[in-house]
Design an enzyme around this catalytic site. Structure first.
Site, mmCIF file in Angstrom:
data_model
loop_
_atom_site.group_PDB
_atom_site.id
_atom_site.type_symbol
_atom_site.label_atom_id
_atom_site.label_comp_id
_atom_site.label_asym_id
_atom_site.label_seq_id
_atom_site.Cartn_x
_atom_site.Cartn_y
_atom_site.Cartn_z
ATOM 1 N N SER A 16 0.852 -1.179 0.000
ATOM 2 C CA SER A 16 0.000 0.000 0.000
ATOM 3 C C SER A 16 0.891 1.234 0.000
ATOM 4 C CB SER A 16 -0.962 -0.039 1.193
ATOM 5 O OG SER A 16 -1.877 1.037 1.134
ATOM 6 N N HIS A 43 -2.427 -0.905 -3.518
ATOM 7 C CA HIS A 43 -3.580 -0.015 -3.399
ATOM 8 C C HIS A 43 -3.369 1.218 -4.273
ATOM 9 C CE1 HIS A 43 -4.235 -1.893 0.837
ATOM 10 N NE2 HIS A 43 -4.675 -2.673 -0.130
ATOM 11 N N ASP A 136 -4.497 -4.755 5.717
ATOM 12 C CA ASP A 136 -4.737 -5.617 4.558
ATOM 13 C C ASP A 136 -3.581 -6.600 4.393
ATOM 14 O OD1 ASP A 136 -6.127 -6.575 2.348
ATOM 15 O OD2 ASP A 136 -5.094 -5.218 0.971
#
Length: 197
Positions: A16, A43, A136
Site C-alpha cells: 500500500s 492499493h 490488509d
C-alpha cells in the site's frame, strides 16, 4: 539444495503506502527467467487509470502488466491488480478480476488475493507483504500459512510504512521477516530450492 515436498507455484505480493518504491526494488532484482508468475495488489486511486504496470515494466526484467480477467498466469510475468478491481487466482492459475465489495475499505484487497492463492495453491503458495498502512494482507497471510504456504514480511522496523507488515507479523508466524533489499534474493532462493526456511 533444499528439496521442498511441494515446489512453489506462485508469488503473491501485497503493498500500500510506499509500495511503488518497494515494488520497484523487489521486481528490479528478480531475474528474467523467474520460473513462476507474480501477482500483485498495490492499493491505487480507484478513480484514475494507472501507469504503474508500465513504470514497473521499464525497470524490471520480468514482463509487468495489468491483469486481465480470464488470462492464465504465466511464469516470468508480474500481474498488477487494476484500480478498483480485486485480483484473484482461479483454478488452474487463471486470473480473475472482481468488483466485489471492498474489504477493510480497499479494492483491490491483498487479503482476497492471498486467500484465493491459499485455496488454489495450498503449500505451493509464497506470499509477501510490503510497506503499507492498515491491516490488509494479515487475514490472507493466515489462510496461506494454515494451508502450509510460506509468508514473508518486510521488516516493519525498516519499512517506509510499517502498518501492513506489522499486522502480518502480529497475525501469523511469519516464515521470514526481511529488509526490503533482501526480499527478491529470498524469493529466488526459495523458489530455486537453494534456501530453506
Amino acid at each position: 539444495m533444499f528439496a521442498r515436498a511441494v515446489p512453489y507455484e506462485i508469488v503473491a505480493i501485497g503493498a500500500s503506502a510506499g509500495g511503488v518504491k518497494a515494488l520497484l526494488t523487489v521486481l528490479a532484482a528478480l531475474p528474467a527467467g523467474f520460473p513462476v508468475p507474480v501477482v500483485i495488489v498495490q492499493h491505487l486511486d480507484p478513480h484514475h487509470d494507472t501507469v504503474l504496470a508500465e513504470l514497473l515494466d521499464r525497470r524490471s526484467r520480468l514482463r509487468v502488466k495489468l491483469a486481465e480477467d480470464g488470462e492464465p498466469a504465466e511464469p516470468g510475468t508480474a500481474y498488477i491488480a487494476p484500480p478498483d478491481r480485486h485480483l484473484l487466482i482461479g483454478p488452474g492459475g487463471e486470473l480473475r478480476l472482481s468488483e466485489r465489495d471492498k474489504v477493510r475499505f480497499v479494492r483491490p484487497s491483498a487479503d482476497l488475493l492471498f486467500e484465493s492463492v491459499a485455496l488454489v495453491c495450498g503449500a505451493a503458495a509464497l506470499v509477501c507483504v510490503l510497506t503499507g498502512t492498515g491491516f490488509d494482507g494479515s487475514a490472507g497471510a493466515r489462510a496461506v500459512s494454515s494451508r502450509g504456504g510460506t509468508v514473508i514480511a518486510e521488516d516493519p522496523s525498516t519499512a517506509e510504512f510499517k502498518g501492513m507488515p506489522q499486522a502480518v507479523v502480529n497475525a501469523v508466524a511469519v516464515d521470514l521477516t526481511l529488509p526490503l533489499e533482501g526480499i527478491a534474493a529470498a524469493l529466488v532462493a526459495l523458489i530455486e530450492g537453494t534456501r530453506s526456511l
